[in-house]
Design an enzyme around this catalytic site. Sequence first.
Site, mmCIF file in Angstrom:
data_model
loop_
_atom_site.group_PDB
_atom_site.id
_atom_site.type_symbol
_atom_site.label_atom_id
_atom_site.label_comp_id
_atom_site.label_asym_id
_atom_site.label_seq_id
_atom_site.Cartn_x
_atom_site.Cartn_y
_atom_site.Cartn_z
ATOM 1 N N LYS A 33 30.115 -11.802 18.623
ATOM 2 C CA LYS A 33 30.698 -10.721 19.422
ATOM 3 C C LYS A 33 31.164 -11.259 20.779
ATOM 4 O O LYS A 33 30.496 -12.084 21.402
ATOM 5 C CB LYS A 33 29.666 -9.616 19.605
ATOM 6 C CG LYS A 33 30.162 -8.385 20.342
ATOM 7 C CD LYS A 33 29.062 -7.325 20.374
ATOM 8 C CE LYS A 33 29.437 -6.103 21.174
ATOM 9 N NZ LYS A 33 28.355 -5.085 21.175
ATOM 10 N N SER A 37 29.787 -0.652 20.454
ATOM 11 C CA SER A 37 30.721 -1.639 20.955
ATOM 12 C C SER A 37 30.901 -2.850 20.046
ATOM 13 O O SER A 37 31.701 -3.733 20.335
ATOM 14 C CB SER A 37 30.275 -2.109 22.339
ATOM 15 O OG SER A 37 29.015 -2.772 22.283
ATOM 16 N N SER A 48 25.197 0.346 19.757
ATOM 17 C CA SER A 48 26.402 -0.442 19.490
ATOM 18 C C SER A 48 26.375 -1.296 18.234
ATOM 19 O O SER A 48 27.400 -1.865 17.853
ATOM 20 C CB SER A 48 26.705 -1.344 20.696
ATOM 21 O OG SER A 48 27.081 -0.564 21.796
#
Length: 476
Positions: free
Chosen positions: A84, A159, A183
């Site tokens: 990520k 996210s 997230s």
Amino acid sequence: MTQLHDLTALEQGELIGTGKLSPVELTDHYLERIERLNTTLGAFVTVTPELARKQAAEAEAEAGAARREGRRLSPLHGVPVPVKDLVFVAGVRATQGSAVSAEHVPTVDDHVVTRLRAAGTIMTGKTNTPEYGLPCYTENKVAPPARTPWDLERSAGGSSGGAAAAVAAGLAPVAHASDGGGSIRIPASVCGLFGIKPSRGRVSSGPVNHDISGLSSNGPLARTVADAAALLDVLAGPMPGDSFTAPALPAGETFLDHAGREPGQLRIAVLTKPPVPGVVLHPDCLAATENTAELLTGLGHHAEPLELPTDGTLRQVFEQVWAVMATQHPVPPEQEELLMPLTQHLRAKGRNVSGPDFATALYVFRLVAGRIAALQEHYDVILTPTLAQPPSLIGGLRNDADPQQEFDNLAAFTPFTALYNATGQPAVNLPLHWNAAGLPIGVMLGGRYGAESTLISLAAQLERARPWADRKPEVW
């Protein structure tokens, strides 16, 4: 005909270990899919083909040496695992979803990357994330929006939206993700994946991106429980300088072991009323939770309804802490205008939170953790919807003209997830349900602090009872 991306991560790792699959071939397969599909899906911000092929060649050589010497390697050795874009990888740009840092290239690895390298995994790139991971959708100024492969008009969540889009569309077998308010679980829900938010301190956030609030944790996104457990084994463990450390598993045990164990008979609380005032639960989310409770009862568990007080306190203090954390990203004053409206709003709000108010908010988190821990003296697991609504349309949660209203929209979409960030307890999303429109509707299991093993065993039992991994979107 089975293709390489049809295999689970563990199946890929086993074939690599026996010499029946080349990490180079596997990496090239995923790089080709990324090149062909990423523009549509918005899964990756940065693709790293040169680094990936170099790591794949090294992994292939190491796998051959291990076979000759009779050594065991990580079950994910040679398997691609993208990272990520909130996390730092030395020599690879880390935009953190922001135009302000679009060309930032760190010189150090975060600890999760160190662990991924040590396990012999292959980094094919950095996955898409909203600016600084603040909203629960993945739309920013540096990349196309991340879309759920189940409906390309809808968001992949956030996210960790890019990571979820990549795994759900077969651009990666598993992915690193992180979770500060839901997230991992939010994108897992809207993309039809299994995701684990580990206990606070289970996975290190250092050495650069420490979360002083204790809200955030790194963890796995995967199509199967076993794949996620194997990746958690890679990521987990204390590192020097950690502020929190979760209880270790007994010596010799792994989370992957627990994916193959029966959970025993458990006492499960079923919570369907959102603990945030004014939030209405969508019928699809209610039906998914009630159906899961019936499935659990059929498997021999004891499930009974639970209702928590509907109180706005946790929502209020979470917003205060979230706003303060938004100020921790260094942004030159002349570049503030490059930020997304929500980011600007939260940073301005965070600067007005006093030191005593911030300390009080953190104290409320600990108080809530104590109360939930006391509740879980009576229950092994709490079952809830993951979200209050089905997957949102791209742009459906944004409100650039009124960022406070946008934040309220986000809170109403995710009323269940932030509780476990506040308490530090583990929680998982299970992709057990799809609605009449063909959209995944996740349900969430929350466990006692340090008890990821219980959640993994229970999730694996549910997966065996109602398998989901063979269900794939059209883009697959």
